[in-house]
Structures are given as structure tokens and as C-alpha cells.
Design a protein around this motif. Structure first.
Motif, mmCIF file in Angstrom:
data_model
loop_
_atom_site.group_PDB
_atom_site.id
_atom_site.type_symbol
_atom_site.label_atom_id
_atom_site.label_comp_id
_atom_site.label_asym_id
_atom_site.label_seq_id
_atom_site.Cartn_x
_atom_site.Cartn_y
_atom_site.Cartn_z
ATOM 1 N N LYS A 99 0.836 -1.188 0.000
ATOM 2 C CA LYS A 99 0.000 0.000 0.000
ATOM 3 C C LYS A 99 0.876 1.246 0.000
ATOM 4 O O LYS A 99 1.850 1.323 0.744
ATOM 5 C CB LYS A 99 -0.914 0.001 1.222
ATOM 6 C CG LYS A 99 -1.915 1.117 1.222
ATOM 7 C CD LYS A 99 -2.971 0.896 2.272
ATOM 8 C CE LYS A 99 -4.059 1.915 2.081
ATOM 9 N NZ LYS A 99 -5.357 1.406 2.357
ATOM 10 N N ILE A 100 0.528 2.207 -0.840
ATOM 11 C CA ILE A 100 1.223 3.486 -0.868
ATOM 12 C C ILE A 100 0.776 4.284 0.352
ATOM 13 O O ILE A 100 -0.418 4.421 0.612
ATOM 14 C CB ILE A 100 0.887 4.275 -2.162
ATOM 15 C CG1 ILE A 100 1.149 3.446 -3.414
ATOM 16 C CG2 ILE A 100 1.632 5.598 -2.184
ATOM 17 C CD1 ILE A 100 2.582 3.126 -3.673
ATOM 18 N N ARG A 101 1.760 4.814 1.100
ATOM 19 C CA ARG A 101 1.453 5.560 2.324
ATOM 20 C C ARG A 101 2.140 6.913 2.287
ATOM 21 O O ARG A 101 3.158 7.083 1.637
ATOM 22 C CB ARG A 101 1.965 4.803 3.546
ATOM 23 C CG ARG A 101 1.395 3.422 3.695
ATOM 24 C CD ARG A 101 2.133 2.671 4.791
ATOM 25 N NE ARG A 101 1.708 1.287 4.783
ATOM 26 C CZ ARG A 101 1.218 0.664 5.841
ATOM 27 N NH1 ARG A 101 1.123 1.275 6.978
ATOM 28 N NH2 ARG A 101 0.851 -0.592 5.752
ATOM 29 N N LYS A 102 1.575 7.843 3.033
ATOM 30 C CA LYS A 102 2.207 9.149 3.187
ATOM 31 C C LYS A 102 3.305 9.009 4.231
ATOM 32 O O LYS A 102 3.090 8.507 5.325
ATOM 33 C CB LYS A 102 1.177 10.182 3.634
ATOM 34 C CG LYS A 102 1.752 11.583 3.689
ATOM 35 C CD LYS A 102 0.643 12.596 3.518
ATOM 36 C CE LYS A 102 1.176 14.006 3.582
ATOM 37 N NZ LYS A 102 1.967 14.390 2.446
ATOM 38 N N ILE A 103 4.516 9.432 3.870
ATOM 39 C CA ILE A 103 5.655 9.409 4.779
ATOM 40 C C ILE A 103 6.245 10.811 4.743
ATOM 41 O O ILE A 103 6.940 11.182 3.794
ATOM 42 C CB ILE A 103 6.705 8.353 4.349
ATOM 43 C CG1 ILE A 103 6.076 6.958 4.299
ATOM 44 C CG2 ILE A 103 7.907 8.377 5.288
ATOM 45 C CD1 ILE A 103 6.982 5.876 3.737
ATOM 46 N N GLY A 104 5.950 11.613 5.764
ATOM 47 C CA GLY A 104 6.358 13.020 5.760
ATOM 48 C C GLY A 104 5.645 13.731 4.628
ATOM 49 O O GLY A 104 4.428 13.643 4.502
ATOM 50 N N ASN A 105 6.411 14.417 3.771
ATOM 51 C CA ASN A 105 5.831 15.104 2.613
ATOM 52 C C ASN A 105 5.876 14.241 1.358
ATOM 53 O O ASN A 105 5.576 14.717 0.271
ATOM 54 C CB ASN A 105 6.587 16.418 2.350
ATOM 55 C CG ASN A 105 6.308 17.439 3.429
ATOM 56 O OD1 ASN A 105 5.242 17.457 4.012
ATOM 57 N ND2 ASN A 105 7.297 18.277 3.706
ATOM 58 N N SER A 106 6.290 12.990 1.497
ATOM 59 C CA SER A 106 6.440 12.089 0.354
ATOM 60 C C SER A 106 5.443 10.939 0.446
ATOM 61 O O SER A 106 4.703 10.815 1.415
ATOM 62 C CB SER A 106 7.864 11.509 0.331
ATOM 63 O OG SER A 106 8.812 12.528 0.215
ATOM 64 N N LEU A 107 5.459 10.101 -0.579
ATOM 65 C CA LEU A 107 4.704 8.858 -0.576
ATOM 66 C C LEU A 107 5.714 7.723 -0.619
ATOM 67 O O LEU A 107 6.788 7.850 -1.194
ATOM 68 C CB LEU A 107 3.774 8.770 -1.783
ATOM 69 C CG LEU A 107 2.675 9.829 -1.859
ATOM 70 C CD1 LEU A 107 1.900 9.684 -3.161
ATOM 71 C CD2 LEU A 107 1.730 9.722 -0.676
#
Length: 74
Positions: free
Chosen positions: A5-13
Motif C-alpha cells: 500500500k502506498i502511504r504518506k511518509i512526511g511530505n512524500s509517498l
């Protein structure tokens, strides 16, 4: 097949690789992965520092000798 699953990590994905995938790649924390495009997607492989250094050296030499290489190619 492993679905991620693609997740939000800080300001990135990003994606989190499960332990089974990390074991298959034979990587650990701090290692670097190469992502290579293929016809059907991408290929992940562990980065080889020695190969990376040699490629950087080759790119530098080609940049510095671009005109000579062009003349030789004719």
C-alpha cells in the motif's frame, strides 16, 4: 505476489517492504536499493557500492573527454 500500500511518509509517498521481501532481497537497514524500469514495471535489487563508484568514474571520464569520444565514434 505481495501487494504493498502506498502511504504518506512526511511530505512524500512510499511503501514499507515486509520482512519476507527484505529477506528475499537480502537487505538490511541502511542498504541502498536500485530501482530499474522494466517493460512490466520496475525491478528492485541491492545496490553494489563498487559498481556505483566505477559508474561515477566512467561518467566523469566521459564528460571530461566528450569531444575525443565523439571524434573516435566517427
Amino acid at each position: 505476489m505481495t501487494k504493498l500500500k502506498i502511504r504518506k511518509i512526511g511530505n512524500s509517498l512510499g511503501v514499507v517492504l515486509p520482512k519476507e521481501v527484505l529477506d528475499q532481497l537480502k537487505v538490511k537497514e541502511g542498504d541502498t536499493l536500485d530501482v530499474v524500469p522494466t517493460e512490466t514495471g520496475v525491478k528492485l535489487s541491492i545496490s553494489d557500492e563498487e559498481v556505483d563508484k566505477l559508474m561515477q568514474m566512467a561518467e566523469r571520464i566521459m564528460d571530461e573527454n566528450r569531444e575525443v569520444l565523439r571524434a573516435l565514434a566517427k
